[in-house]
Design a protein around this motif. Structure first.
Motif, PDB file in Angstrom:
ATOM      1  N   MET A 167       0.765  -0.667   0.651  1.00 56.00           N
ATOM      2  CA  MET A 167      -0.311   0.202   0.302  1.00 56.00           C
ATOM      3  C   MET A 167       0.764   1.157  -0.038  1.00 56.00           C
ATOM      4  SD  MET A 167      -3.157   0.573   2.605  1.00 56.00           S
ATOM      5  CE  MET A 167      -2.590   1.725   3.889  1.00 56.00           C
ATOM      6  N   ALA A 168       1.025   2.131  -1.096  1.00 55.48           N
ATOM      7  CA  ALA A 168       1.639   3.544  -1.273  1.00 55.48           C
ATOM      8  C   ALA A 168       0.550   4.619   0.146  1.00 55.48           C
ATOM      9  CB  ALA A 168       1.552   3.511  -2.942  1.00 55.48           C
ATOM     10  N   GLY A 169       1.625   5.093   0.809  1.00 53.25           N
ATOM     11  CA  GLY A 169       1.345   6.134   1.911  1.00 53.25           C
ATOM     12  C   GLY A 169       1.018   7.467   0.740  1.00 53.25           C
ATOM     13  N   THR A 170       0.199   7.711   1.736  1.00 57.79           N
ATOM     14  CA  THR A 170      -0.239   9.272   0.626  1.00 57.79           C
ATOM     15  C   THR A 170       1.074  10.027   1.618  1.00 57.79           C
ATOM     16  OG1 THR A 170      -1.721   9.287   3.235  1.00 57.79           O
ATOM     17  CG2 THR A 170      -2.111   8.264   0.945  1.00 57.79           C
ATOM     18  N   GLN A 171       0.837  11.429   0.779  1.00 57.24           N
ATOM     19  CA  GLN A 171       1.539  12.692   0.462  1.00 57.24           C
ATOM     20  C   GLN A 171       1.107  14.013   0.834  1.00 57.24           C
ATOM     21  OE1 GLN A 171       3.597  14.100  -3.030  1.00 57.24           O
ATOM     22  NE2 GLN A 171       5.060  14.982  -1.543  1.00 57.24           N
ATOM     23  N   HIS A 172       0.914  14.203   2.324  1.00 52.05           N
ATOM     24  CA  HIS A 172       0.402  15.624   2.866  1.00 52.05           C
ATOM     25  C   HIS A 172       1.341  16.579   2.213  1.00 52.05           C
ATOM     26  CE1 HIS A 172      -1.911  18.137   5.256  1.00 52.05           C
ATOM     27  NE2 HIS A 172      -0.789  18.230   5.824  1.00 52.05           N
ATOM     28  N   THR A 173      -0.115  16.963   1.463  1.00 48.18           N
ATOM     29  CA  THR A 173       0.881  18.777   0.681  1.00 48.18           C
ATOM     30  C   THR A 173      -0.285  20.015   0.761  1.00 48.18           C
ATOM     31  OG1 THR A 173      -1.009  18.013  -1.127  1.00 48.18           O
ATOM     32  CG2 THR A 173       0.982  16.733  -1.794  1.00 48.18           C
ATOM     33  N   GLN A 174      -0.906  20.093   1.647  1.00 44.72           N
ATOM     34  CA  GLN A 174      -1.823  21.038   2.098  1.00 44.72           C
ATOM     35  C   GLN A 174      -0.504  21.875   2.801  1.00 44.72           C
ATOM     36  OE1 GLN A 174      -4.703  20.514   4.881  1.00 44.72           O
ATOM     37  NE2 GLN A 174      -5.609  22.284   5.133  1.00 44.72           N
ATOM     38  N   THR A 175      -0.180  22.948   2.932  1.00 46.10           N
ATOM     39  CA  THR A 175       0.026  23.968   3.746  1.00 46.10           C
ATOM     40  C   THR A 175      -0.874  25.359   4.300  1.00 46.10           C
ATOM     41  OG1 THR A 175      -0.326  25.696   1.373  1.00 46.10           O
ATOM     42  CG2 THR A 175       2.109  24.072   1.804  1.00 46.10           C
ATOM     43  N   HIS A 176      -0.345  25.519   5.336  1.00 45.66           N
ATOM     44  CA  HIS A 176      -0.487  26.508   6.193  1.00 45.66           C
ATOM     45  C   HIS A 176       0.213  28.546   5.768  1.00 45.66           C
ATOM     46  CE1 HIS A 176      -1.955  24.104   9.113  1.00 45.66           C
ATOM     47  NE2 HIS A 176      -0.300  23.571   8.949  1.00 45.66           N
ATOM     48  N   PRO A 177      -1.051  28.927   5.192  1.00 44.32           N
ATOM     49  CA  PRO A 177      -0.554  30.277   4.882  1.00 44.32           C
ATOM     50  C   PRO A 177      -0.174  30.866   6.072  1.00 44.32           C
ATOM     51  CG  PRO A 177      -2.957  30.284   5.812  1.00 44.32           C
ATOM     52  CD  PRO A 177      -2.720  28.758   5.911  1.00 44.32           C
ATOM     53  N   LYS A 178       0.830  31.298   5.471  1.00 43.37           N
ATOM     54  CA  LYS A 178       1.992  32.461   5.911  1.00 43.37           C
ATOM     55  C   LYS A 178       1.232  34.457   5.835  1.00 43.37           C
ATOM     56  CE  LYS A 178       5.972  29.880   6.257  1.00 43.37           C
ATOM     57  NZ  LYS A 178       7.139  30.085   7.736  1.00 43.37           N
ATOM     58  N   TYR A 179       1.904  34.824   7.073  1.00 46.37           N
ATOM     59  CA  TYR A 179       1.484  36.115   7.631  1.00 46.37           C
ATOM     60  C   TYR A 179       3.318  36.760   7.845  1.00 46.37           C
ATOM     61  CZ  TYR A 179      -3.208  34.418   6.765  1.00 46.37           C
ATOM     62  OH  TYR A 179      -4.637  33.957   6.977  1.00 46.37           O
ATOM     63  N   GLN A 180       2.643  38.136   7.404  1.00 45.80           N
ATOM     64  CA  GLN A 180       3.366  38.857   8.163  1.00 45.80           C
ATOM     65  C   GLN A 180       2.937  39.188   9.773  1.00 45.80           C
ATOM     66  OE1 GLN A 180       5.162  41.869   5.411  1.00 45.80           O
ATOM     67  NE2 GLN A 180       6.536  40.438   4.394  1.00 45.80           N
ATOM     68  N   TYR A 181       3.947  39.108  10.024  1.00 39.50           N
ATOM     69  CA  TYR A 181       2.974  39.803  12.026  1.00 39.50           C
ATOM     70  C   TYR A 181       4.416  40.677  12.486  1.00 39.50           C
ATOM     71  CZ  TYR A 181       0.091  36.012  12.141  1.00 39.50           C
ATOM     72  OH  TYR A 181      -0.784  35.174  12.247  1.00 39.50           O
ATOM     73  N   ARG A 182       3.803  41.978  12.899  1.00 39.66           N
ATOM     74  CA  ARG A 182       4.842  43.348  12.916  1.00 39.66           C
ATOM     75  C   ARG A 182       4.023  43.021  14.609  1.00 39.66           C
ATOM     76  NH1 ARG A 182       4.566  46.552   7.708  1.00 39.66           N
ATOM     77  NH2 ARG A 182       5.118  45.272   6.354  1.00 39.66           N
ATOM     78  N   PHE A 183       5.314  43.783  15.110  1.00 35.91           N
ATOM     79  CA  PHE A 183       5.346  44.392  16.719  1.00 35.91           C
ATOM     80  C   PHE A 183       6.348  45.155  16.916  1.00 35.91           C
ATOM     81  CE2 PHE A 183       4.647  39.210  16.244  1.00 35.91           C
ATOM     82  CZ  PHE A 183       3.848  39.533  17.442  1.00 35.91           C
ATOM     83  N   MET A 184       6.324  46.425  17.886  1.00 36.34           N
ATOM     84  CA  MET A 184       7.047  46.810  18.644  1.00 36.34           C
ATOM     85  C   MET A 184       7.636  46.093  19.138  1.00 36.34           C
ATOM     86  SD  MET A 184       6.952  50.053  17.038  1.00 36.34           S
ATOM     87  CE  MET A 184       7.368  50.839  17.900  1.00 36.34           C
ATOM     88  N   ALA A 185       9.159  46.515  19.438  1.00 29.58           N
ATOM     89  CA  ALA A 185       9.376  45.666  20.679  1.00 29.58           C
ATOM     90  C   ALA A 185      10.334  46.632  21.044  1.00 29.58           C
ATOM     91  CB  ALA A 185      10.370  44.355  19.874  1.00 29.58           C
ATOM     92  N   LEU A 186      10.929  45.937  22.309  1.00 33.31           N
ATOM     93  CA  LEU A 186      11.767  46.306  23.064  1.00 33.31           C
ATOM     94  C   LEU A 186      12.882  45.335  23.698  1.00 33.31           C
ATOM     95  CD1 LEU A 186       9.958  48.357  26.144  1.00 33.31           C
ATOM     96  CD2 LEU A 186      11.635  49.479  24.242  1.00 33.31           C
ATOM     97  N   LEU A 187      14.139  45.264  23.357  1.00 27.56           N
ATOM     98  CA  LEU A 187      15.014  44.111  23.765  1.00 27.56           C
ATOM     99  C   LEU A 187      15.231  43.931  25.479  1.00 27.56           C
ATOM    100  CD1 LEU A 187      17.151  42.934  22.062  1.00 27.56           C
ATOM    101  CD2 LEU A 187      18.806  44.877  22.549  1.00 27.56           C
ATOM    102  N   ARG A 188      15.101  43.050  25.920  1.00 29.89           N
ATOM    103  CA  ARG A 188      15.152  42.271  26.807  1.00 29.89           C
ATOM    104  C   ARG A 188      16.821  43.033  27.550  1.00 29.89           C
ATOM    105  NH1 ARG A 188      11.059  39.521  28.840  1.00 29.89           N
ATOM    106  NH2 ARG A 188       9.887  38.904  27.170  1.00 29.89           N
ATOM    107  N   ALA A 189      17.309  42.413  27.310  1.00 32.11           N
ATOM    108  CA  ALA A 189      18.863  42.264  27.686  1.00 32.11           C
ATOM    109  C   ALA A 189      18.827  44.663  28.099  1.00 32.11           C
ATOM    110  CB  ALA A 189      20.164  42.531  26.074  1.00 32.11           C
ATOM    111  N   ASP A 190      18.816  45.737  26.648  1.00 34.71           N
ATOM    112  CA  ASP A 190      19.064  46.921  27.119  1.00 34.71           C
ATOM    113  C   ASP A 190      17.101  47.351  27.285  1.00 34.71           C
ATOM    114  OD1 ASP A 190      20.128  49.348  26.941  1.00 34.71           O
ATOM    115  OD2 ASP A 190      20.637  49.252  25.239  1.00 34.71           O
ATOM    116  N   MET A 191      16.915  47.602  28.130  1.00 35.14           N
ATOM    117  CA  MET A 191      16.114  48.037  28.438  1.00 35.14           C
ATOM    118  C   MET A 191      15.628  49.496  28.274  1.00 35.14           C
ATOM    119  SD  MET A 191      13.670  45.938  29.040  1.00 35.14           S
ATOM    120  CE  MET A 191      12.047  46.713  29.826  1.00 35.14           C
TER     121      MET A 191
END
Length: 66
Positions: free
Chosen positions: A1-25
């Protein structure tokens, strides 16, 4: 029995954040953009180094070679 190949992909998004560097407050906040399939994934990849505030999410554009 042949295996099935999973071809579904999850959509990608660009997430944007305002950020503070933990090492330099004293550093100024910066804007970070990361490509991920969910906000949770994006936060997991950045939260070790930065304190994050969600700024937005847009669909990622796929590169098409002609």
């Amino acid at each position: 029995m042949a295996g099935t190949q999973h071809t579904q992909t999850h959509p990608k998004y660009q997430y944007r954040f305002m950020a503070l560097l933990r090492a330099d407050m004293t550093a100024a906040p910066c804007r970070l953009t990361i490509e991920a399939t969910s906000e949770q994934e994006a936060r997991q990849r950045l939260s070790g180094r930065y304190i994050l505030s969600f700024a937005g999410c847009i669909p990622a554009q796929e590169v098409r070679h002609v």
